[in-house]
Write a protein that holds these residues in place. Sequence first.
Motif: not given
Length: 181
Positions: A90-105, A177-181
């Motif tokens: 969960m920590a990993a995908i939240r950290k990644i989501a901070e940098r992605k357009p999909l976002g943490i929410a 998530l990783l593929q979202s730009r």
Amino acid sequence: MRTEKNRIALAGASRAAEKAIQAASAPELAQIPDDEKSAWAMAAIIHCDVVRLFVALEECEREGIARLLWLGNIASQLYEAAKWYDSEGMAAIRKIAERKPLGIAHVNEKVIALRKNHRIHRVRKYANYRNKLGYHYGASAISHLKNLGSEDAGEFFNLLTSFVKFSGDWARLTKDLLQSR
């Protein structure tokens, strides 16, 4: 006897995990942050491991104590996997989501839905068998075997089936998530 469906599922999960592991050190993917490659690899590895457990249990030809010891190992592995999803995953995908357009929410919503749909909270019911059987031969092993033997085998198999689906959905969420730009 291995069924075709199980062979295909295990082969697919194994290929996905191998691809994710190779990507983690591929020179052509050096520009991708390590935490992204690591999150994808761990999600794929855990999914492969859970599929492997499912296939082995479904195709297990032994009953009695051998099967109970196997169930104890599976309970322990599911507990550890659930712990990874709740903390490191969960920590990993939240950290990644901070940098992605999909976002943490978006990630939080997806994870809540996954947990609810697959009801993985049921793993906690088997937490008391964690590290009590198989490879851990304490004084209470016999009583744990008896208790595990009195559990509903169908319920446990349903949990394992749900966990396979959950881990696959988590791996897909991570990859999306990783593929979202």
